[in-house]
Scaffold this motif. Structure first.
Motif, mmCIF file in Angstrom:
data_model
loop_
_atom_site.group_PDB
_atom_site.id
_atom_site.type_symbol
_atom_site.label_atom_id
_atom_site.label_comp_id
_atom_site.label_asym_id
_atom_site.label_seq_id
_atom_site.Cartn_x
_atom_site.Cartn_y
_atom_site.Cartn_z
ATOM 1 N N PRO A 193 0.885 -1.142 0.094
ATOM 2 C CA PRO A 193 -0.024 0.105 -0.080
ATOM 3 C C PRO A 193 0.884 1.366 0.122
ATOM 4 O O PRO A 193 1.954 1.406 0.649
ATOM 5 N N HIS A 195 0.245 5.445 0.177
ATOM 6 C CA HIS A 195 -0.847 6.466 0.601
ATOM 7 C C HIS A 195 -0.132 7.872 0.361
ATOM 8 O O HIS A 195 0.976 8.160 0.877
ATOM 9 N N TRP A 212 -3.315 11.715 -11.154
ATOM 10 C CA TRP A 212 -3.540 10.805 -9.880
ATOM 11 C C TRP A 212 -4.354 9.793 -10.098
ATOM 12 O O TRP A 212 -4.441 8.663 -9.493
ATOM 13 N N THR A 213 -5.694 10.220 -10.599
ATOM 14 C CA THR A 213 -6.979 9.374 -10.883
ATOM 15 C C THR A 213 -6.273 8.146 -11.597
ATOM 16 O O THR A 213 -6.769 7.111 -11.271
ATOM 17 N N CYS A 216 -4.553 5.890 -9.600
ATOM 18 C CA CYS A 216 -5.187 5.075 -8.621
ATOM 19 C C CYS A 216 -5.954 3.993 -9.411
ATOM 20 O O CYS A 216 -5.993 2.996 -8.705
ATOM 21 N N ARG A 217 -6.506 4.124 -10.446
ATOM 22 C CA ARG A 217 -6.980 3.083 -11.169
ATOM 23 C C ARG A 217 -6.199 2.051 -11.502
ATOM 24 O O ARG A 217 -6.470 0.791 -11.433
ATOM 25 N N THR A 223 -3.421 5.281 -2.802
ATOM 26 C CA THR A 223 -4.549 6.406 -2.747
ATOM 27 C C THR A 223 -3.849 7.624 -2.647
ATOM 28 O O THR A 223 -2.620 7.742 -2.315
ATOM 29 N N ASP A 225 -4.557 11.524 -1.668
ATOM 30 C CA ASP A 225 -5.393 12.586 -1.163
ATOM 31 C C ASP A 225 -4.561 13.896 -1.359
ATOM 32 O O ASP A 225 -3.737 14.393 -0.944
#
Ligand code: FES
Length: 376
Positions: A193, A195, A212-213, A216-217, A223, A225
């Motif tokens: 993971p 973040h 970034w989107t 993440c896909r 993730t 933020d």
């Protein structure tokens, strides 16, 4: 991103870098020999004027790169370059950029924002450059530099790299996002993971928002933020440190030195944390003290300045055109002789002796009255 400062080990077993090009003992000895024999830092510098007669774009220790694109981004520019020679990089490393402006060379260091694959497959690197008022590189970019123009790239260096075998938390502030873009875009798979918290003043100032989107896909364990500090309160760093510890994660920080210091303190209060802190910082932290600094020019002229900030800032406030490069304690171009007085290194907090020694103007602040012999 740059100096001969060693990585700093903090009390919490952190690993911090101020973007240092590593040099072996042999390389240092060779440089010393060249300085003695040729009065130049290298043999290549010695023969540079001759080579430039045949190849005017030649600069010793640099390779030429072509500007492919200059794209405005929020409060900055994305610069896409195609180096002529074989440049190699690791995600998270930085490079020295040299431009020619009004007949003068201007050098700055930037973290490479693009992926390793982009360099290997297309021979391209990208630099994301924050616009600074009166910044020379900003002025050059704003002035309409066009595709096809030449710039020069120096050494690629740095040890701010992702250790993929452990979970990771990444904290980026402002332009500190660039190494994380390079690291994440260079991944072919993600098995732990990760973040990422990306601190910006306002959401629309985030760089590479669409990417970034997409990332993440591509990586379900990632993730991101985007944390707009003017819309949300500032993040609670102690809470972040607790979450990092709970995940047994490493923490990566790229942003102002103060941010690293606060996180280091928060982690130090968690004895059960087993991870590591990797950081790359910019800007120093001022002690808030005001001292008098006397600058002596090569012509023997004396100028006094007093106030807060780095010695370089004080010199510039007096209109002294002191030499500088990166302004981050990396390139050593601002090194001058301190004749007496004590200075603090704003990056490391280290205090100097009171006697004569070489100091970096850009990251040193006066602790006592100080006298500096300038190199100009
Ligand atoms: S070390 Fe680069 S300007 Fe000071």
């Amino acid at each position: 991103m740059l100096q001969q400062l060693d990585p700093i080990a903090s009390p919490t077993d952190s690993i911090s870098h101020q973007r240092s090009p590593e040099q072996s003992v042999v390389q240092r000895l060779w440089r010393a020999c060249c300085k003695t024999v040729f009065v130049q830092s290298s043999f290549r510098s010695f023969i540079e004027p001759l080579v430039r007669l045949i190849s005017p774009g030649y600069l010793a220790g640099f390779q030429r790169a072509k500007v492919l694109m200059v794209q405005p981004i929020a409060s900055g520019y994305l610069l896409r370059l195609k180096p002529h020679g074989g440049l190699t990089m690791l995600p998270g490393q930085h490079v020295q950029l040299r431009i020619e402006q009004a007949g003068r060379f201007v050098d700055r260091f930037f973290t490479i924002a693009s992926s390793q694959q982009q360099l290997q497959q297309a021979g391209i690197i990208e630099l994301a450059i924050r616009q600074k008022p009166q910044g020379q590189i900003s002025e050059w970019l704003k002035g309409g530099i066009t595709p096809g123009a030449d710039v020069w790239l120096g050494d690629v260096a740095g040890q701010f790299q992702l250790h993929q075998e452990r979970p990771a938390w990444m904290i980026a502030a402002g332009s500190g996002i660039t190494p994380f873009r390079s690291m994440l875009q260079s991944l072919s798979r993600l098995t732990q993971p990760v973040h990422l918290i990306y601190l910006v003043k306002q959401a629309d100032q985030a760089w590479f928002a669409d990417e970034w989107t997409e990332l993440c896909r591509k990586f379900p364990l990632l993730t991101v933020d985007i944390w707009a500090t003017q819309q949300r309160s500032r993040p609670d760093l102690e809470q972040i440190a607790q979450q990092v510890a709970a995940m047994h994660a490493d923490l990566y920080v790229c942003g102002p030195n103060a941010l690293r210091q606060q996180l280091t303190q928060a982690l130090a209060a968690l004895p059960h944390w087993q991870g590591k802190l990797f950081s790359e910082t910019f800007g120093g932290s001022s002690s808030g003290d005001s001292q008098t600094v006397e600058f002596i020019s090569r012509a023997g002229q004396n100028l006094q300045a007093s106030g807060q900030g780095s010695l370089l800032q004080l010199a510039e406030q007096q209109g002294i055109a002191a030499k500088f490069g990166c302004r981050r304690g990396v390139c050593m171009q601002c090194v001058c002789q301190k004749q007496h007085g004590q200075v603090r290194n704003q990056l490391t907090g280290e205090l100097s002796s009171f006697g004569p020694e070489l100091v970096q103007l850009c990251v040193s602040e006066a602790v006592t009255p100080v006298t500096i012999q300038l190199s100009v």
